[in-house]
Design a protein around this motif. Structure first.
Motif, PDB file in Angstrom:
ATOM      1  N   GLU A 190       0.830  -1.205   0.000  1.00 49.01           N
ATOM      2  CA  GLU A 190       0.000   0.000   0.000  1.00 49.01           C
ATOM      3  C   GLU A 190       0.867   1.259   0.000  1.00 49.01           C
ATOM      4  OE1 GLU A 190      -3.377   0.263   0.260  1.00 49.01           O
ATOM      5  OE2 GLU A 190      -4.004  -1.809   0.603  1.00 49.01           O
ATOM      6  N   ILE A 191       1.942   1.233   0.761  1.00 53.91           N
ATOM      7  CA  ILE A 191       2.810   2.406   0.861  1.00 53.91           C
ATOM      8  C   ILE A 191       3.521   2.664  -0.464  1.00 53.91           C
ATOM      9  CG2 ILE A 191       4.886   3.316   1.986  1.00 53.91           C
ATOM     10  CD1 ILE A 191       3.951   1.836   4.534  1.00 53.91           C
ATOM     11  N   VAL A 192       4.045   1.609  -1.062  1.00 54.57           N
ATOM     12  CA  VAL A 192       4.717   1.754  -2.355  1.00 54.57           C
ATOM     13  C   VAL A 192       3.726   2.221  -3.419  1.00 54.57           C
ATOM     14  CG1 VAL A 192       5.784   0.440  -4.231  1.00 54.57           C
ATOM     15  CG2 VAL A 192       6.597   0.145  -1.890  1.00 54.57           C
ATOM     16  N   LEU A 193       2.532   1.657  -3.395  1.00 51.62           N
ATOM     17  CA  LEU A 193       1.502   2.068  -4.353  1.00 51.62           C
ATOM     18  C   LEU A 193       1.090   3.520  -4.118  1.00 51.62           C
ATOM     19  CD1 LEU A 193      -0.344   1.234  -6.665  1.00 51.62           C
ATOM     20  CD2 LEU A 193      -2.002   0.433  -4.980  1.00 51.62           C
ATOM     21  N   MET A 194       1.088   3.941  -2.857  1.00 49.93           N
ATOM     22  CA  MET A 194       0.764   5.332  -2.532  1.00 49.93           C
ATOM     23  C   MET A 194       1.728   6.282  -3.228  1.00 49.93           C
ATOM     24  SD  MET A 194       1.498   7.331   1.020  1.00 49.93           S
ATOM     25  CE  MET A 194       3.246   7.199   0.605  1.00 49.93           C
ATOM     26  N   TYR A 195       3.020   5.975  -3.156  1.00 54.05           N
ATOM     27  CA  TYR A 195       4.012   6.837  -3.796  1.00 54.05           C
ATOM     28  C   TYR A 195       3.790   6.908  -5.308  1.00 54.05           C
ATOM     29  CZ  TYR A 195       6.998   7.671   0.273  1.00 54.05           C
ATOM     30  OH  TYR A 195       7.498   8.106   1.480  1.00 54.05           O
ATOM     31  N   GLN A 196       3.496   5.773  -5.914  1.00 50.35           N
ATOM     32  CA  GLN A 196       3.276   5.750  -7.359  1.00 50.35           C
ATOM     33  C   GLN A 196       2.017   6.533  -7.734  1.00 50.35           C
ATOM     34  OE1 GLN A 196       3.486   1.649  -8.778  1.00 50.35           O
ATOM     35  NE2 GLN A 196       5.081   1.181  -7.294  1.00 50.35           N
ATOM     36  N   THR A 197       0.986   6.402  -6.907  1.00 54.38           N
ATOM     37  CA  THR A 197      -0.262   7.125  -7.157  1.00 54.38           C
ATOM     38  C   THR A 197      -0.065   8.631  -7.019  1.00 54.38           C
ATOM     39  OG1 THR A 197      -1.554   5.243  -6.335  1.00 54.38           O
ATOM     40  CG2 THR A 197      -2.668   7.377  -6.434  1.00 54.38           C
ATOM     41  N   LEU A 198       0.646   9.035  -5.971  1.00 54.80           N
ATOM     42  CA  LEU A 198       0.884  10.464  -5.751  1.00 54.80           C
ATOM     43  C   LEU A 198       1.753  11.058  -6.856  1.00 54.80           C
ATOM     44  CD1 LEU A 198       1.491  10.664  -1.886  1.00 54.80           C
ATOM     45  CD2 LEU A 198      -0.560  11.298  -3.161  1.00 54.80           C
ATOM     46  N   LEU A 199       2.704  10.283  -7.345  1.00 56.29           N
ATOM     47  CA  LEU A 199       3.550  10.765  -8.441  1.00 56.29           C
ATOM     48  C   LEU A 199       2.690  11.163  -9.634  1.00 56.29           C
ATOM     49  CD1 LEU A 199       6.832  10.658  -9.185  1.00 56.29           C
ATOM     50  CD2 LEU A 199       5.972   8.977 -10.810  1.00 56.29           C
ATOM     51  N   GLN A 200       1.682  10.339  -9.911  1.00 57.10           N
ATOM     52  CA  GLN A 200       0.785  10.608 -11.030  1.00 57.10           C
ATOM     53  C   GLN A 200      -0.183  11.741 -10.697  1.00 57.10           C
ATOM     54  OE1 GLN A 200       0.870   9.155 -14.017  1.00 57.10           O
ATOM     55  NE2 GLN A 200      -0.917  10.237 -14.829  1.00 57.10           N
ATOM     56  N   LYS A 201      -0.771  11.681  -9.521  1.00 59.33           N
ATOM     57  CA  LYS A 201      -1.809  12.641  -9.140  1.00 59.33           C
ATOM     58  C   LYS A 201      -1.262  14.054  -8.995  1.00 59.33           C
ATOM     59  CE  LYS A 201      -5.544  13.435  -5.846  1.00 59.33           C
ATOM     60  NZ  LYS A 201      -6.493  12.791  -4.924  1.00 59.33           N
ATOM     61  N   LEU A 202      -0.038  14.184  -8.518  1.00 66.33           N
ATOM     62  CA  LEU A 202       0.532  15.502  -8.245  1.00 66.33           C
ATOM     63  C   LEU A 202       1.334  16.070  -9.415  1.00 66.33           C
ATOM     64  CD1 LEU A 202       1.686  14.892  -4.553  1.00 66.33           C
ATOM     65  CD2 LEU A 202      -0.402  16.018  -5.350  1.00 66.33           C
ATOM     66  N   GLY A 203       1.373  15.356 -10.529  1.00 67.76           N
ATOM     67  CA  GLY A 203       2.045  15.883 -11.714  1.00 67.76           C
ATOM     68  C   GLY A 203       3.557  15.952 -11.599  1.00 67.76           C
ATOM     69  N   VAL A 204       4.136  15.040 -10.832  1.00 67.93           N
ATOM     70  CA  VAL A 204       5.584  15.069 -10.602  1.00 67.93           C
ATOM     71  C   VAL A 204       6.357  14.735 -11.879  1.00 67.93           C
ATOM     72  CG1 VAL A 204       7.469  14.109  -9.224  1.00 67.93           C
ATOM     73  CG2 VAL A 204       5.209  14.418  -8.205  1.00 67.93           C
ATOM     74  N   LYS A 205       5.838  13.803 -12.638  1.00 65.86           N
ATOM     75  CA  LYS A 205       6.527  13.366 -13.854  1.00 65.86           C
ATOM     76  C   LYS A 205       6.736  14.529 -14.822  1.00 65.86           C
ATOM     77  CE  LYS A 205       6.169   9.780 -17.435  1.00 65.86           C
ATOM     78  NZ  LYS A 205       5.342   8.648 -17.931  1.00 65.86           N
ATOM     79  N   LYS A 206       5.718  15.344 -14.981  1.00 66.68           N
ATOM     80  CA  LYS A 206       5.819  16.492 -15.887  1.00 66.68           C
ATOM     81  C   LYS A 206       6.864  17.479 -15.394  1.00 66.68           C
ATOM     82  CE  LYS A 206       3.127  20.279 -17.877  1.00 66.68           C
ATOM     83  NZ  LYS A 206       1.809  20.979 -17.892  1.00 66.68           N
ATOM     84  N   ARG A 207       6.879  17.726 -14.087  1.00 68.23           N
ATOM     85  CA  ARG A 207       7.845  18.667 -13.520  1.00 68.23           C
ATOM     86  C   ARG A 207       9.279  18.163 -13.717  1.00 68.23           C
ATOM     87  NH1 ARG A 207       7.423  21.865  -8.752  1.00 68.23           N
ATOM     88  NH2 ARG A 207       5.157  21.704  -8.997  1.00 68.23           N
ATOM     89  N   ILE A 208       9.481  16.878 -13.508  1.00 76.03           N
ATOM     90  CA  ILE A 208      10.815  16.307 -13.690  1.00 76.03           C
ATOM     91  C   ILE A 208      11.248  16.435 -15.147  1.00 76.03           C
ATOM     92  CG2 ILE A 208      12.128  14.142 -13.683  1.00 76.03           C
ATOM     93  CD1 ILE A 208      10.621  13.329 -11.180  1.00 76.03           C
ATOM     94  N   SER A 209      10.337  16.152 -16.063  1.00 78.71           N
ATOM     95  CA  SER A 209      10.654  16.247 -17.489  1.00 78.71           C
ATOM     96  C   SER A 209      11.039  17.677 -17.867  1.00 78.71           C
ATOM     97  CB  SER A 209       9.460  15.784 -18.324  1.00 78.71           C
ATOM     98  OG  SER A 209       9.744  15.878 -19.704  1.00 78.71           O
ATOM     99  N   GLU A 210      10.315  18.651 -17.343  1.00 73.96           N
ATOM    100  CA  GLU A 210      10.613  20.055 -17.645  1.00 73.96           C
ATOM    101  C   GLU A 210      11.996  20.447 -17.130  1.00 73.96           C
ATOM    102  OE1 GLU A 210       7.371  22.009 -15.784  1.00 73.96           O
ATOM    103  OE2 GLU A 210       5.976  21.713 -17.467  1.00 73.96           O
ATOM    104  N   ASN A 211      12.336  19.997 -15.934  1.00 70.86           N
ATOM    105  CA  ASN A 211      13.641  20.340 -15.369  1.00 70.86           C
ATOM    106  C   ASN A 211      14.776  19.623 -16.094  1.00 70.86           C
ATOM    107  OD1 ASN A 211      12.647  22.117 -13.435  1.00 70.86           O
ATOM    108  ND2 ASN A 211      12.293  20.495 -11.948  1.00 70.86           N
TER     109      ASN A 211
END
Length: 359
Positions: A190-211
């Motif tokens: 559940e904890i590992v899945l939480m991190y993966q879910t938050l990465l998607q929900k909070l738009g982290v991937k896009k921010r990392i790509s931009e940087n």
């Protein structure tokens, strides 16, 4: 005989223990149907995680560091990924306009299955096999699989491609850490899945790509690989240690507050509880607090003065904040569906059958 009855009771108790273990395992893979059930499930996870963390910290304060170590990644592997993409070009950006034009012309829709998409593409090209299509598209920057896949979000730039591979590596790493993490925490899936879910929900991937795109332009190749690896590992490790706090909006915090109220769980959403601010204090004060903590931990109970002393210890303060952020993250990630409906239903039916055993 009396001995036989005792033996039956002993075996029955063992079977019930096994049943409980199976139930706990299956419940970790089952996602409830209703939002209220999901929140109840999250509440259970939060309570169990909080209780186990407290017990482990009480017996071994180093557990906190060990938990984070399980989840932290090294820049070394990311540098290899960056080299594969930037230097060796093992994966390249896709021709999005070309793919979308073909999909539109052929009549492929987002709701089409992969098989339906393939049949439409075959019919449009007057071909009968996928092999013929593969040969036809062999000289393109995209493949037949790109066209018929269910993926609607393509990597249009080098930074997108690199971010995709970095995130895939990170997710694989987290999943591989579940077993080690299980020594210190329950519900590690559940904890590992939480991190993966938050990465998607909070738009982290896009921010990392931009940087990464900025670093890609700022440095020469050799320095670029190191800079990207250092940045990406630091960003993802900070995401772990703060449970994505810096990406959370006021709207996210409001959602968390509402869910916490419904779950009847106390969370600290103040700046002190969720912001990792550095506090300056003389070394002698920290050492005095450490000395005093030995006596405090031997007392039968704590008062407010004792708690203030413990908060002067960086380890205790950081642990309290991370535990609070972890519970916040679990709440924010709850309700976001991540399960395949058919598989989830199968797990539900299995749980119902198990529940009938040895009642």
């Amino acid at each position: 005989t009396h001995l036989s009855e005792l033996r039956v009771l002993m075996y029955l108790e063992e079977l019930r223990t096994i049943k409980k273990e199976i139930q706990d395992t299956l419940n970790g893979y089952y996602e409830p149907d209703s939002d209220e059930d999901k929140l109840k499930r999250t509440q259970l996870v939060m309570n169990r995680v909080r209780a186990r963390m407290l017990l482990n910290m009480a017996s071994d304060p180093q557990v906190f560091g060990k938990i984070l170590d399980c989840l932290m990644i090294s820049p070394r592997e990311i540098r290899k990924i960056a080299k594969d993409i930037i230097v060796l070009k093992k994966d390249i950006p896709k021709d999005i306009p070309g793919i979308n034009l073909i999909r539109f012309t052929v009549g492929i829709t987002p709701d089409d299955s992969k098989e339906v998409r393939l049949q439409k593409l075959l019919a449009y090209n007057a071909m009968s096999t996928k092999e013929e299509l593969d040969e036809e598209y062999a000289d393109k920057d995209y493949s037949v699989d790109d066209i018929i896949s269910g993926e609607e979000e393509f990597c249009a730039t080098v930074s997108d491609v690199l971010t995709k591979h970095i995130i895939e590596f990170w997710i694989d790493y987290l999943n591989s850490s579940i077993s080690a993490l299980g020594k210190y925490l329950p519900f590690t899936e559940e904890i590992v899945l939480m991190y993966q879910t938050l990465l998607q929900k909070l738009g982290v991937k896009k921010r990392i790509s931009e940087n990464i795109a900025r670093y890609d332009k700022m440095f020469e190749t050799k320095e670029r690989l190191n800079a990207i690896a250092d940045y990406a590992s630091l960003e993802l490790n900070n995401f772990i240690s703060t449970v994505g706090r810096r990406y959370m909006s006021e709207e996210n915090l409001k959602e968390i507050s509402e869910k916490a109220l419904r779950c009847n769980v106390n969370l600290d959403l103040t700046a002190q509880g969720i912001e990792a601010t550095r506090k300056k204090q003389p070394v002698v004060d920290a050492l005095n607090a450490l000395d005093e903590s030995f006596d405090i931990m031997r007392k039968p109970g704590f008062n407010e003065s004792d708690m203030q002393t413990l908060r002067r210890l960086p380890l205790w303060d950081n642990f309290q904040r991370w535990q609070n952020l972890l519970l916040i993250g679990l709440l924010l990630a709850s309700g976001v569906s991540t399960k395949d409906p058919a598989e989830n239903q199968a797990v539900k039916e299995l749980i119902e059958k198990i529940n009938l055993l040895y009642s």
